[in-house]
Motif scaffolding. Structure first.
Motif: not given
Length: 445
Positions: A260-264, A374-378, A384-389, A416-423
Motif C-alpha cells: 500500500v506504500d509502493a513509491p508512486g 532527495q532520491l525521490t525528488g522531493e 554528496e547524494a549525487r556522488a552516492h548515486v 541510468g541515474q533514474d534506475q540508480a535513484c530508485r534502487l
C-alpha cells in the motif's frame, strides 16, 4: 534415453477454489491425457509414475478408461509405462493392473518387495534399470530401503528408483518413512519420489546422487504453490543424467503481495485498494506466464502490507465488501489467464511514516530521511547524494548489470541515474523502517 516422470496425479479429485466447471475441465484426469500427449510428442522411451495416480476408490472408474486409453496410446507409440503404488492407490492399482488389457504397463514392487525392469532406448543403446517398491497396504511404518542391497544392482548401469515415501520422517510416520541419507547410500543415482505434492526445486536435481519429489503435475489446493508439471530425465550415451522440470500445469496457486506504500502508488483512500490489488495480480500473472506459458487459471491469496495513514479496519471492511453477497471468489482476466481472488486476505498494515518530519532531526534516522527525500525528488539533491548515486550506477553497470545485459529487452539495456535513484530509494526506505522500529534510544544514538 528420455524418461518422462511424474507422481501424485490423484485422478478422482478436483482442483479446489475454482468454479465447478473450471475444476472439471482442469481435473487431474485431463492432466493425465496431456502428459500422455506430451510423452508421445517428445518420443520418450518410458513414462514413470511414483505412486498415487488414483485417489482412493472414488477414482477407479474415472481412472480406468483414461489410464487404459492412455497406456494403449503409449503402447502404439512404443512407450512403456512403469509405476509404483502409493498410500492412496494401493488397492486401486492392483485392480487396475488386473483389469487393463495390455502388457505395456508395469506395476513394480507389489507386495512390498523391490522389483526391477530394464529399459532399452529407441536407438538400441545401453539399457537403464528402473527399480520400484509399492505400498503393500495403505499404511506402512517400516523403511523398505534396507531390503535393496548393493548385490542386487548391476554395476555400471544407469539406474532410476521409484518410491512413494515420507522422506526424512520419524518412525511414527505411517507413510513409509525413509531417512534422507538412505538414498545416497543406495547406489542408485536418481530417485523419483512421490507423496509430497509440492515439486522439488530445480537446484536440488542438478547432480547425482539425487532424490526429489516430482510433486503433483496439476496442483490441487492453495497449499501447493509454484510451478507444477512432470519432469524429463535425459540419460546420455555415457550414462550422464540430467533432470528438467516441465511446468505444464494449467492451474497455479500463489500469494500475491500488495504494497500500500509502493513509491508512486501509495493508497490515499480505501477505494484505491482494489486498483492496487488488480495491478499486483496483473504483474504477478504476466511474470508467471513468462515461465509457465500453459497457465490458464491463477488462484490468488492476497496479502496487503505496508505503511499507510488509512485505518486497517477500514481497509479490511472495504475488502470484505466485495464478497458481501456470499461470493466465494471474484475473478477477472489478465491477457489469457483468469485470476481468482480468495475472500480472506492477510493484512500487515503499519502506521504511516512522516518522512518529511523525520528529516527535520539531526540524527541517523533524520539523515536517512533527508537522503530518501532527495532520491525521490522531493528535495533538491545535494552534491554528496549525487556522488552516492553516481557510485551506485557505476558499480552496478560494471560489476553486476553487465552479466545480465544479454537477458534484457533492448529498451532496458541501460542502467541510468533514474534506475540508480530508485534502487537507492528502496534501500534507504528499508533503512528508515529499521531505524524507526528500534525506538528512540537506538535511532537517535
Amino acid at each position: 534415453m528420455k524418461l518422462l516422470v511424474t507422481a501424485d496425479l490423484h485422478i478422482g479429485r478436483r482442483c479446489s477454489k475454482l468454479p465447478e466447471d473450471v475444476a472439471r475441465d482442469h481435473a487431474p484426469v485431463k492432466m493425465w491425457r496431456r502428459i500422455v500427449d506430451f510423452a508421445i510428442a517428445e518420443q520418450v522411451d518410458a513414462l514413470l509414475i511414483a505412486g498415487d495416480i488414483v485417489d482412493h476408490d472414488r477414482g477407479f472408474y474415472e481412472a480406468l478408461n483414461a489410464i487404459e486409453g492412455g497406456i494403449e496410446r503409449l503402447d502404439s507409440a512404443g512407450i512403456r509405462c512403469i509405476a509404483v503404488a502409493g498410500n492412496h492407490d494401493v488397492e486401486v492399482m492392483k485392480r487396475l493392473r488386473r483389469t487393463l488389457e495390455t502388457d505395456n504397463f508395469d506395476l513394480l514392487g507389489q507386495g512390498g518387495r523391490w522389483e526391477c525392469v530394464q529399459l532399452a532406448g529407441h536407438d538400441g543403446g545401453r539399457h537403464t534399470d528402473v527399480w520400484g517398491w509399492s505400498f503393500p497396504q495403505s499404511q506402512v511404518t517400516t523403511n523398505p530401503m534396507p531390503q535393496l542391497t548393493a548385490d542386487m544392482l548391476e554395476s555400471g548401469t544407469p539406474s532410476i528408483g521409484l518410491l512413494h515415501c515420507d522422506r526424512g520422517a520419524g518412525s511414527d510416520s505411517v507413510y513409509c518413512p525413509v531417512p534422507g541419507g538412505d538414498f545416497a547410500r543406495s547406489g542408485i543415482g536418481t530417485w523419483v519420489l512421490g507423496h509430497v505434492h509440492k515439486p522439488a526445486s530445480a537446484d536440488s536435481v542438478r547432480s547425482e546422487p539425487r532424490n526429489f519429489y516430482a510433486g503433483s503435475p496439476q496442483p490441487l489446493h492453495p497449499g501447493e504453490p509454484g510451478p507444477h508439471g512432470p519432469w524429463m530425465i535425459d540419460i546420455g550415451p555415457d550414462g550422464t543424467t540430467t533432470v528438467t522440470h516441465l511446468p505444464l500445469a494449467t492451474v497455479r496457486y500463489e500469494t500475491v503481495t500488495v504494497a500500500v506504500d509502493a513509491p508512486g502508488a501509495e493508497l490515499t483512500a480505501k477505494d484505491d485498494l482494489h486498483g492496487a490489488v488488480v495491478e499486483a495480480v496483473r504483474t504477478a500473472a504476466r511474470g508467471i506466464v513468462a515461465d509457465q506459458p500453459d497457465l490458464q487459471h491463477l488462484c490468488c491469496r492476497v496479502r496487503i502490507v505496508g505503511r499507510t495513514p488509512l485505518d486497517e479496519e477500514q481497509l479490511r471492511d472495504e475488502w470484505q465488501r466485495v464478497f458481501a453477497n456470499d461470493t466465494d471468489q471474484v475473478s477477472f482476466v489478465v491477457d489469457d489467464v483468469t485470476a481468482y481472488l480468495e475472500p480472506v486476505a492477510a493484512f500487515d498494515i503499519r502506521p504511516h511514516l512522516d518522512v518529511e518530519a523525520l528529516a527535520n532531526h539531526s540524527t541517523p534516522l533524520g539523515e536517512a530521511a533527508k537522503f530518501y527525500l532527495q532520491l525521490t525528488g522531493e528535495r533538491e539533491m545535494s552534491d554528496e547524494a549525487r556522488a552516492h548515486v553516481d557510485l551506485i550506477q557505476q558499480r552496478i553497470t560494471h560489476d553486476v548489470y553487465s552479466r545480465v545485459r544479454s537477458w534484457l529487452d533492448d529498451e532496458d539495456k541501460t542502467f541510468g541515474q533514474d534506475q540508480a535513484c530508485r534502487l537507492a530509494a528502496e534501500q534507504t526506505r528499508r533503512l528508515i523502517e529499521t531505524l524507526h522500529a528500534q525506538g528512540p534510544g537506538e535511532r537517535h544514538a
